[in-house]
Scaffold this active site. Sequence first.
Site, PDB file in Angstrom:
ATOM      1  N   GLU A  62       3.314   0.946  -0.119  1.00 15.19           N
ATOM      2  CA  GLU A  62       3.924   1.282   1.908  1.00 15.19           C
ATOM      3  C   GLU A  62       5.003   0.327   2.088  1.00 15.19           C
ATOM      4  OE1 GLU A  62       0.278  -0.590   3.419  1.00 15.19           O
ATOM      5  OE2 GLU A  62       1.037  -2.162   5.077  1.00 15.19           O
ATOM      6  N   LYS A  80      -6.882  -8.152   3.275  1.00 12.39           N
ATOM      7  CA  LYS A  80      -6.209  -6.560   2.684  1.00 12.39           C
ATOM      8  C   LYS A  80      -4.153  -7.155   2.780  1.00 12.39           C
ATOM      9  CE  LYS A  80      -4.306  -2.048   2.652  1.00 12.39           C
ATOM     10  NZ  LYS A  80      -2.568  -2.246   3.509  1.00 12.39           N
ATOM     11  N   ASP A 120      -5.444  -4.471 -13.999  1.00 11.41           N
ATOM     12  CA  ASP A 120      -6.445  -3.450 -13.422  1.00 11.41           C
ATOM     13  C   ASP A 120      -6.711  -4.308 -11.871  1.00 11.41           C
ATOM     14  OD1 ASP A 120      -9.308  -2.680 -12.128  1.00 11.41           O
ATOM     15  OD2 ASP A 120     -10.080  -2.800 -14.154  1.00 11.41           O
ATOM     16  N   HIS A 169       8.312  -2.246  10.882  1.00 13.57           N
ATOM     17  CA  HIS A 169       7.663  -1.558  10.124  1.00 13.57           C
ATOM     18  C   HIS A 169       7.668  -0.440  10.391  1.00 13.57           C
ATOM     19  CE1 HIS A 169       3.761  -0.755   7.464  1.00 13.57           C
ATOM     20  NE2 HIS A 169       4.047   0.647   8.242  1.00 13.57           N
TER      21      HIS A 169
HETATM   22  C1  MEV Z   1      -1.505  -3.789   6.303  1.00 13.22           C
HETATM   23  O1  MEV Z   1      -1.361  -2.902   5.345  1.00 13.22           O
HETATM   24  C2  MEV Z   1      -1.698  -5.631   6.251  1.00 13.22           C
HETATM   25  C3  MEV Z   1      -1.605  -5.900   7.872  1.00 13.22           C
HETATM   26  O2  MEV Z   1      -2.939  -4.890   8.431  1.00 13.22           O
HETATM   27  C4  MEV Z   1      -2.549  -7.318   7.353  1.00 13.22           C
HETATM   28  C5  MEV Z   1      -3.394  -7.446   8.619  1.00 13.22           C
HETATM   29  O3  MEV Z   1      -3.095  -7.634   9.970  1.00 13.22           O
HETATM   30  O4  MEV Z   1      -2.540  -8.970   8.237  1.00 13.22           O
HETATM   31  C6  MEV Z   1      -0.740  -5.741   8.895  1.00 13.22           C
END
Ligand code: MEV
Length: 376
Positions: A34, A218, A234, A332
């Site tokens: 990413e 995430k 892992d 991004h």
């Molecule tokens: C994207 O890979 C991760 C985000 O969605 C994390 C977040 O929303 O805090 C930008």
Amino acid sequence: MIENVVGVFSLPLGVAANFVVNGRDVLVPMAVEEPSVVAGASFMARLARNTGGFRATASAPEMIGQLLILDVPDAEQARTALLAAKARILQMATAVDPVLARLGGGARDIEVRVLAESPIGLLLVLHLIYDTRDAMGANAVNTALETIAPLVAEISGGRVHLRILSNLADRRLATASATFRAADLAFGEFSGAQVRDGVIAAWAFAVADPYRAATHNKGIMNGVDAVVLATGNDWRAIEAGAHAYAARSGRYTSLSTWACNADGDLTGTLEMPLAVGIVGGATRAHPTARAALQVLGVSSAAELAQIIVSVGLAQNLAALRALATEGIQRGHMGLHARQVAIAAGARADQVEAVANQLVRERAVRTDRALEILQAN
Ligand code: MEV
């Protein structure tokens, strides 16, 4: 390493810069597909340097192994008998791995749990607490569990069914904290105080709402997994443990905490299970993982966990800062545009120009990339 191999699947390996963890400068290899992840972590690490970097701790490397015991005639009696036989069980479990024992690891304790409610009625569960030192420890724990199972069956009067490590490694926690000066957070038309308060509001959302918390966490795992993967650990185990830990109160919530300190600066803390190793598994068998560990210069699994949890905290802030200000897409898109250009068939010498045009036109889409390529 696995079966039916037909090839090798590569991922980009980047190195995050600027990290200071417990006073030591460290370069952090990250394997991730990413865009923005490595840049985001590096940027936040640079801001954290201004206040001394990340302070991190790791608890003893204690893993939990589970034995499920079925058909026990009297659960309370079995529990008492198992606890009375603790020394014998621990001795047998430790003897399974003499190398680990020599290094100071081995079985530490047992716990016996009676789960009153399950779809098939009462369950008896024995937890074996095992110090796996610098290994992730799945093999050591699973072998120890299989070795003690017959003894546990005999003592409990039941039959041992499952014998497997738990990925909810809540005795093997790593914690990182850092302070970010409000003034350093300012950018564009946003003041430092605005960014700080925006980050805290974004965090409060994650605390209150599982839908947001999943995405918030995430973002943390973007950084955590990338280092876990680069070091041959892992990452599914780490993911499972992190999310189970985030739900430990009964409601899924944020793994991190953000606040404003007395100086008006932003402070962050991240605590999560991190069962990673620097010996065993792929950590030594995979040449890239071996190189990554060398770059990190870590001498223990605990030190590796301290670095990983610091990266998770930095990554979290990178995402929250973007979300709380200009949004995630702007930063991004420049990097994403390169991937779109490649997907549309751009040659290496065309990628940069096509990506730049996509961004300029605010049309980072494959159909537009195809048009640009056809026109050239
Ligand atoms: C994207 O890979 C991760 C985000 O969605 C994390 C977040 O929303 O805090 C930008």
